[in-house]
Enzyme design. Structure first.
Site, PDB file in Angstrom:
ATOM      1  N   ASP A 197     -36.552  -6.063  85.139  1.00 29.06           N
ATOM      2  CA  ASP A 197     -37.759  -5.791  84.349  1.00 29.06           C
ATOM      3  C   ASP A 197     -37.520  -6.167  82.887  1.00 29.06           C
ATOM      4  OD1 ASP A 197     -40.390  -5.154  84.080  1.00 29.06           O
ATOM      5  OD2 ASP A 197     -40.143  -2.987  84.180  1.00 29.06           O
ATOM      6  N   GLY A 237     -43.081   5.384  80.385  1.00 29.67           N
ATOM      7  CA  GLY A 237     -42.869   4.099  81.039  1.00 29.67           C
ATOM      8  C   GLY A 237     -43.220   4.193  82.502  1.00 29.67           C
TER       9      GLY A 237
END
Ligand code: NAG
Ligand code: NAG
Ligand code: NAG
Ligand code: NAG
Ligand code: NAG
Length: 656
Positions: A474, A357
């Site tokens: 996010d 990520g």
């Protein structure tokens, strides 16, 4: 080596009237008591291997003697005999996922000619699947999802199958905890670790119980499945008990380590110390085999000492060094030992990486302390300066607990690396399930609606229900993980803020993902609960439409939905993969709410509490009537520039 080769084998059989009891603590190559078909073999180590990693293989093994399941001598409609069986299996899959699983079965014959591979597990084929003339009872341990599109949609599950590959009852693999019998712990069937299964059928109460758990940790207190079924309508007088397994494009080696069975009372206990064990890594390629070292050492006598010293040093360097604790770290309850995480992830091996990520790589691991599976995220912050602040904050995030969050179990700091330990979530991320059409799997509308409701609950908890306001920053489909029960769980919360701390302080770093950034964020850099709501709105549209927020410069998801709405056909935006299989009212509320949440004006967006009230039909979604009169090409340009600013302000207005 020698210890691997000698045979561990023990067998006994008690013959009574019609009762059958046997135990295999490992198997013997000369076994006359087993009928081995197709790909199955008995290895010299005492393992029964049903399949190896060969494509489209089928393998079966049955106890050679039939078992009398119906006592035809007594009354006209006899009850099927009770039985109890236990066995230990190992499924060794290549990196990633293998297939397709194995099944314990009672079958009318010890051969099942024509049975197909893949999802059929060597039990049925497309022409006899579902026919009552099969007389087959099976408990499947299935590692691949998606059979029949919708049925058995979960990989990694256990199911009870009668005459068909469609499971009458199925559950994601889990076992109840000894201390909390109501709590079930998920685990992977194909982890490569030995797993014990217990299957019991009671001929009087007509109940099948299936229990599974890691081998050697005691029998879990509750069965995973307890399912009522009358086997007297399924079985024939004489049945064969055994196992079947198959592979397909996906490959695993399926092993049985030991097995016992009884028609009178509980199956005999297996002696774990006698069971063989399958190699988890079937190819060993360690460059430092002891034999190699020995040869080198004897060849270079003079250098032996030097070499040994070098080797020791190499080994020492690989060992985790002691961690340097600072005072403030000492009494942090969520701190993990580096050594445990190192062991859990096999030394942060690349093969254990399950995702990469924005903040670092994520490894899958199994904690040596309690055997639980975890995901370990390794973060290297830009600046070590911020690490102290990091840890204090993480310590507080570690106290967040919600069923729709990927809970942070703890952390560990080593040099400049920060390791975060999370729950392991088996079914991957929502983005993959929505957009990549693996196995033609389509997430059903019911599952989607449940997932968005879950994520809304998770966000509400972060925004309003916890002791501090946590802004996620996010929210996006690739940060939503899907657990074994197909609930959505929001991951990576709070991280963005932490990341900020690591970088130089006063800059207002915009953190987030293009396509999910609220317009005001790009102007002020100030994240708020309302900018989380914006991103959640985009997520809602993704789930309803099955499309990404920005696909090409010509396709902006919000524009597309607004256009459909303006043309009075908002349902036309629904994901075509659903084939119209959705509840209209629910689809409408998800699309409408998606537009409302992603409204450019933060004041117009609802709070998460309001969102939940709309989703639960407690409040009516305001009518979205006025979307402004901007022509579409110009609107597209505005949304293209979602990261640029002013243009957004004058954009679409969703009135009430
Ligand atoms: C089953 O195995 C036992 C132990 O090896 C042996 O005594 C018995 O004869 C075997 N039965 C058959 C039918 O082969
Ligand atoms: C699987 O087993 C078969 C027969 O035992 C053998 O011919 C084949 O090479 C094996 N395949 C692998 C990948 O080990
Ligand atoms: C099956 O499980 C249920 C529920 O735990 C229990 O009451 C029952 O006795 C079990 N039956 C058998 C045959 O083990
Ligand atoms: C068969 O099962 C029923 C309950 O389903 C029970 O009443 C009956 O006694 C059983 N018969 C025998 C022969 O065990
Ligand atoms: C298991 O097998 C070992 C080795 O043969 C033996 O020493 C031990 O007593 C057995 N344990 C049980 C519980 O039977």
């Amino acid at each position: 080596m020698a210890s691997m080769i000698y045979l561990l084998f023990f067998f006994s059989m008690i013959v009574e009237a019609q009762s059958v009891e046997f135990i295999f603590d490992g198997f013997n190559g000369n076994e006359k008591n087993l009928t081995i078909n197709s790909a199955s073999i008995i290895k010299s180590s005492g393992l029964l291997r049903l399949t190896n990693k060969t494509r489209y293989a089928v393998g079966q093994a049955f106890y050679s003697k039939p078992i009398q399941m119906l006592d035809t001598s007594s009354n006209s409609s006899p009850n099927a005999s009770s039985f109890s069986t236990t066995f230990v299996f190992q499924i060794v899959s290549p990196k990633g996922r293998g297939g397709y699983g194995l099944a314990f079965t009672l079958a009318p014959s010890n051969q099942l000619p024509g049975a197909a591979a893949e999802h059929y597990l060597g039990l049925f084929n497309p022409s006899n699947d579902g026919k009552s003339s099969n007389h087959i009872f099976a408990v499947e341990f299935d590692t691949v999802n998606g059979f029949n599109d919708n049925a058995d949609s979960e990989g990694n599950h256990v199911g009870i199958n009668i005459n068909s590959m469609h499971s009458e009852s199925s559950m994601a693999a889990a076992y109840s905890e000894t201390d909390h019998p109501d709590r079930f712990r998920d685990f992977m069937l194909e982890s490569g670790n030995p797993i014990q299964a217990w299957i019991e059928y009671d001929g009087v109460t007509k109940l099948v119980n299936v229990t599974i758990g890691p081998m050697g940790k005691g029998r879990p207190p509750r069965p995973l499945i307890s399912y009522g079924v009358d086997l007297s309508t399924v079985v024939k007088d004489n049945m064969y008990a055994g196992f079947s397994s198959s592979t397909g494009e996906k490959l695993s080696s399926h092993y049985i380590l030991g097995w016992s069975f009884s028609t009178e009372g509980a199956a005999p206990l297996l002696n774990y110390s006698l069971l063989p064990i399958a190699p988890i890594f079937e190819k060993t390629s360690s460059p430092f085999r002891p034999s190699v070292i020995a040869i080198i050492a004897s060849l270079c006598g003079v250098f032996t000492v030097l070499f040994a010293l070098l080797l020791l040093r190499a080994v020492y360097m690989k060992w985790p060094r002691f961690e340097d604790l600072e005072d403030w770290e000492l009494d942090c309850p969520h701190r993990f030992r580096y050594q445990d995480l190192h062991t859990a992830t096999k030394g942060f091996k690349n093969s254990e990486i399950i995702g990469v990520g924005g903040f670092g790589a994520v490894y899958r691991g199994r904690l040596p302390t309690n055997g639980s599976e975890v995901a370990v995220k390794k973060i290297t912050p830009n600046s070590s300066q911020g690490l102290r602040g990091f840890t204090a904050e993480i310590e507080s995030l570690g106290r967040l607990r919600h069923k729709n969050l990927v809970n942070l179990q703890g952390w560990c700091k080593r040099n400049n690396d920060l390791l975060l330990v999370y729950d392991f979530i088996p079914n991957g991320c929502l983005a993959d399930l929505l957009f990549s059409r693996r196995n033609n799997f389509v997430l059903s509308w019911e599952q989607r609606f449940n997932i968005v409701k879950g994520i809304a609950a998770g966000l509400l908890y972060l925004h309003e229900e916890w002791e501090q306001v946590v802004i996620h920053r996010d929210v996006k489909s690739s940060n939503v993980l899907i657990d074994a029960e197909m609930n959505g769980r929001l991951g990576d919360f709070g991280l963005a803020r932490l990341y900020d701390h690591g970088t130089t302080s006063h800059t207002t770093n915009i953190v987030g993902t293009i396509g999910y950034l609220a317009p005001e964020l790009t102007r002020t850099g100030q994240a708020s609960t309302s900018s989380d709501v914006y991103a959640f709105g985009i997520l809602l549209l993704e789930v309803a439409c099955g499309r990404k927020p920005v696909e090409t410069s010509d396709f902006i998801l919000t524009d597309f939905v607004i256009e459909s709405h303006q043309m009075g056909r908002i349902l036309g935006a629904a994901d075509p993969k659903l084939n119209s299989a959705f509840v209209v009212k629910e689809m409408e509320v998800v699309l409408g709410l998606g537009l409302l949440c992603s409204h450019p004006n933060p004041k117009t967006r609802p709070t998460m509490r309001e969102v939940i009230r709309y989703l639960n039909w407690e409040d009516k979604l305001p009518v979205i009537d006025d979307l402004g009169s901007c022509d579409s090409p110009c609107r597209s340009k505005r949304f293209m520039g979602a990261v640029s600013t002013e243009m957004i302000t004058s954009s679409i207005d969703i009135g009430r």
